[in-house]
Design a protein around this motif. Structure first.
Motif, PDB file in Angstrom:
ATOM      1  N   TYR A  46      52.249  38.832  44.818  1.00  0.00           N
ATOM      2  CA  TYR A  46      51.713  38.477  43.502  1.00  0.00           C
ATOM      3  C   TYR A  46      51.085  39.705  42.850  1.00  0.00           C
ATOM      4  O   TYR A  46      50.738  40.670  43.536  1.00  0.00           O
ATOM      5  N   PRO A  47      50.923  39.675  41.532  1.00  0.00           N
ATOM      6  CA  PRO A  47      50.312  40.809  40.840  1.00  0.00           C
ATOM      7  C   PRO A  47      48.901  41.097  41.359  1.00  0.00           C
ATOM      8  O   PRO A  47      48.154  40.181  41.711  1.00  0.00           O
ATOM      9  N   ARG A  48      48.574  42.387  41.390  1.00  0.00           N
ATOM     10  CA  ARG A  48      47.259  42.830  41.869  1.00  0.00           C
ATOM     11  C   ARG A  48      46.334  43.043  40.678  1.00  0.00           C
ATOM     12  O   ARG A  48      46.726  43.588  39.649  1.00  0.00           O
ATOM     13  N   TYR A  49      45.085  42.601  40.849  1.00  0.00           N
ATOM     14  CA  TYR A  49      44.038  42.735  39.840  1.00  0.00           C
ATOM     15  C   TYR A  49      42.817  43.369  40.506  1.00  0.00           C
ATOM     16  O   TYR A  49      42.495  43.051  41.648  1.00  0.00           O
ATOM     17  N   VAL A  50      42.125  44.270  39.769  1.00  0.00           N
ATOM     18  CA  VAL A  50      41.000  45.006  40.336  1.00  0.00           C
ATOM     19  C   VAL A  50      39.855  45.057  39.333  1.00  0.00           C
ATOM     20  O   VAL A  50      40.089  45.206  38.126  1.00  0.00           O
ATOM     21  N   GLY A  51      38.625  44.973  39.838  1.00  0.00           N
ATOM     22  CA  GLY A  51      37.464  45.175  38.985  1.00  0.00           C
ATOM     23  C   GLY A  51      36.172  44.739  39.631  1.00  0.00           C
ATOM     24  O   GLY A  51      36.143  43.787  40.409  1.00  0.00           O
ATOM     25  N   HIS A  52      35.105  45.451  39.350  1.00  0.00           N
ATOM     26  CA  HIS A  52      33.743  45.103  39.760  1.00  0.00           C
ATOM     27  C   HIS A  52      33.633  44.794  41.251  1.00  0.00           C
ATOM     28  O   HIS A  52      32.989  43.821  41.651  1.00  0.00           O
ATOM     29  N   GLY A  53      34.281  45.624  42.072  1.00  0.00           N
ATOM     30  CA  GLY A  53      34.186  45.466  43.523  1.00  0.00           C
ATOM     31  C   GLY A  53      35.162  44.489  44.133  1.00  0.00           C
ATOM     32  O   GLY A  53      35.146  44.266  45.341  1.00  0.00           O
ATOM     33  N   MET A  54      36.021  43.893  43.321  1.00  0.00           N
ATOM     34  CA  MET A  54      36.995  42.930  43.853  1.00  0.00           C
ATOM     35  C   MET A  54      38.418  43.438  43.651  1.00  0.00           C
ATOM     36  O   MET A  54      38.729  44.041  42.630  1.00  0.00           O
ATOM     37  N   VAL A  55      39.242  43.189  44.658  1.00  0.00           N
ATOM     38  CA  VAL A  55      40.681  43.460  44.600  1.00  0.00           C
ATOM     39  C   VAL A  55      41.355  42.149  44.952  1.00  0.00           C
ATOM     40  O   VAL A  55      41.111  41.588  46.027  1.00  0.00           O
ATOM     41  N   ALA A  56      42.178  41.635  44.044  1.00  0.00           N
ATOM     42  CA  ALA A  56      42.756  40.305  44.241  1.00  0.00           C
ATOM     43  C   ALA A  56      44.243  40.288  43.921  1.00  0.00           C
ATOM     44  O   ALA A  56      44.697  40.964  43.005  1.00  0.00           O
ATOM     45  N   ASP A  57      44.976  39.517  44.707  1.00  0.00           N
ATOM     46  CA  ASP A  57      46.354  39.165  44.379  1.00  0.00           C
ATOM     47  C   ASP A  57      46.263  37.765  43.792  1.00  0.00           C
ATOM     48  O   ASP A  57      45.749  36.848  44.445  1.00  0.00           O
ATOM     49  N   ILE A  58      46.738  37.603  42.564  1.00  0.00           N
ATOM     50  CA  ILE A  58      46.607  36.329  41.857  1.00  0.00           C
ATOM     51  C   ILE A  58      47.966  35.838  41.404  1.00  0.00           C
ATOM     52  O   ILE A  58      48.750  36.604  40.836  1.00  0.00           O
ATOM     53  N   ASP A  59      48.238  34.562  41.667  1.00  0.00           N
ATOM     54  CA  ASP A  59      49.433  33.915  41.148  1.00  0.00           C
ATOM     55  C   ASP A  59      49.106  33.507  39.705  1.00  0.00           C
ATOM     56  O   ASP A  59      48.342  32.566  39.489  1.00  0.00           O
ATOM     57  N   PRO A  60      49.641  34.218  38.713  1.00  0.00           N
ATOM     58  CA  PRO A  60      49.274  33.919  37.329  1.00  0.00           C
ATOM     59  C   PRO A  60      49.786  32.567  36.834  1.00  0.00           C
ATOM     60  O   PRO A  60      49.212  31.980  35.929  1.00  0.00           O
ATOM     61  N   ARG A  61      50.835  32.052  37.452  1.00  0.00           N
ATOM     62  CA  ARG A  61      51.388  30.767  37.033  1.00  0.00           C
ATOM     63  C   ARG A  61      50.459  29.615  37.394  1.00  0.00           C
ATOM     64  O   ARG A  61      50.192  28.736  36.588  1.00  0.00           O
ATOM     65  N   THR A  62      49.938  29.645  38.619  1.00  0.00           N
ATOM     66  CA  THR A  62      49.060  28.567  39.076  1.00  0.00           C
ATOM     67  C   THR A  62      47.579  28.924  38.960  1.00  0.00           C
ATOM     68  O   THR A  62      46.725  28.080  39.231  1.00  0.00           O
ATOM     69  N   ARG A  63      47.293  30.179  38.598  1.00  0.00           N
ATOM     70  CA  ARG A  63      45.912  30.669  38.491  1.00  0.00           C
ATOM     71  C   ARG A  63      45.177  30.516  39.832  1.00  0.00           C
ATOM     72  O   ARG A  63      44.038  30.086  39.901  1.00  0.00           O
ATOM     73  N   THR A  64      45.876  30.905  40.912  1.00  0.00           N
ATOM     74  CA  THR A  64      45.327  30.813  42.261  1.00  0.00           C
ATOM     75  C   THR A  64      45.105  32.207  42.824  1.00  0.00           C
ATOM     76  O   THR A  64      45.981  33.068  42.737  1.00  0.00           O
ATOM     77  N   VAL A  65      43.937  32.422  43.430  1.00  0.00           N
ATOM     78  CA  VAL A  65      43.643  33.680  44.122  1.00  0.00           C
ATOM     79  C   VAL A  65      44.305  33.586  45.492  1.00  0.00           C
ATOM     80  O   VAL A  65      43.921  32.762  46.328  1.00  0.00           O
ATOM     81  N   GLU A  66      45.325  34.406  45.709  1.00  0.00           N
ATOM     82  CA  GLU A  66      46.094  34.363  46.951  1.00  0.00           C
ATOM     83  C   GLU A  66      45.522  35.282  48.018  1.00  0.00           C
ATOM     84  O   GLU A  66      45.697  35.027  49.215  1.00  0.00           O
ATOM     85  N   ALA A  67      44.870  36.363  47.624  1.00  0.00           N
ATOM     86  CA  ALA A  67      44.236  37.303  48.559  1.00  0.00           C
ATOM     87  C   ALA A  67      43.080  37.959  47.824  1.00  0.00           C
ATOM     88  O   ALA A  67      43.155  38.172  46.614  1.00  0.00           O
ATOM     89  N   LEU A  68      42.013  38.285  48.580  1.00  0.00           N
ATOM     90  CA  LEU A  68      40.834  38.840  47.927  1.00  0.00           C
ATOM     91  C   LEU A  68      40.042  39.713  48.883  1.00  0.00           C
ATOM     92  O   LEU A  68      39.807  39.329  50.033  1.00  0.00           O
ATOM     93  N   LEU A  69      39.649  40.887  48.400  1.00  0.00           N
ATOM     94  CA  LEU A  69      38.671  41.731  49.072  1.00  0.00           C
ATOM     95  C   LEU A  69      37.476  41.853  48.139  1.00  0.00           C
ATOM     96  O   LEU A  69      37.641  42.065  46.937  1.00  0.00           O
ATOM     97  N   VAL A  70      36.280  41.706  48.704  1.00  0.00           N
ATOM     98  CA  VAL A  70      35.045  41.844  47.945  1.00  0.00           C
ATOM     99  C   VAL A  70      34.293  43.028  48.549  1.00  0.00           C
ATOM    100  O   VAL A  70      33.926  42.982  49.728  1.00  0.00           O
TER     101      VAL A  70
END
Length: 87
Positions: A46-70
């Protein structure tokens, strides 16, 4: 290639919060972060998103966080990562 949202707000909410009464999900969050698309695909595919200490793979279709580092670490037990509702 489909266009994906360029940003999401991730909310970290305690999993034990079963009923919020009149409180919103954002009111129940212990931390939030606005993450921006990097243009990369994460380990989950899934597309990767980054910001404010978080790195997330998010399924944009379902708006679900599939993976996350804090702050470089996996999410603590007892916390759930949610995408803030669209306004």
């Amino acid at each position: 290639m489909p266009a994906h949202p360029t940003r999401f707000e991730i909310l970290l909410v305690p999993a034990h919060v079963e009923t919020r009464g009149s409180a919103t999900v954002a009111d129940s969050a212990v931390r939030s972060a606005m993450v921006e698309a990097t243009g990369e695909t994460g380990e989950t595919g899934y597309p990767r998103y980054v910001g404010h200490g978080m790195v997330a793979d998010i399924d944009p279709r379902t708006r679900t966080v599939e993976a996350l580092l804090v702050d470089g670490m996996e999410l603590d037990y007892g916390l759930t990562a949610l995408i803030a509702p669209e306004e």
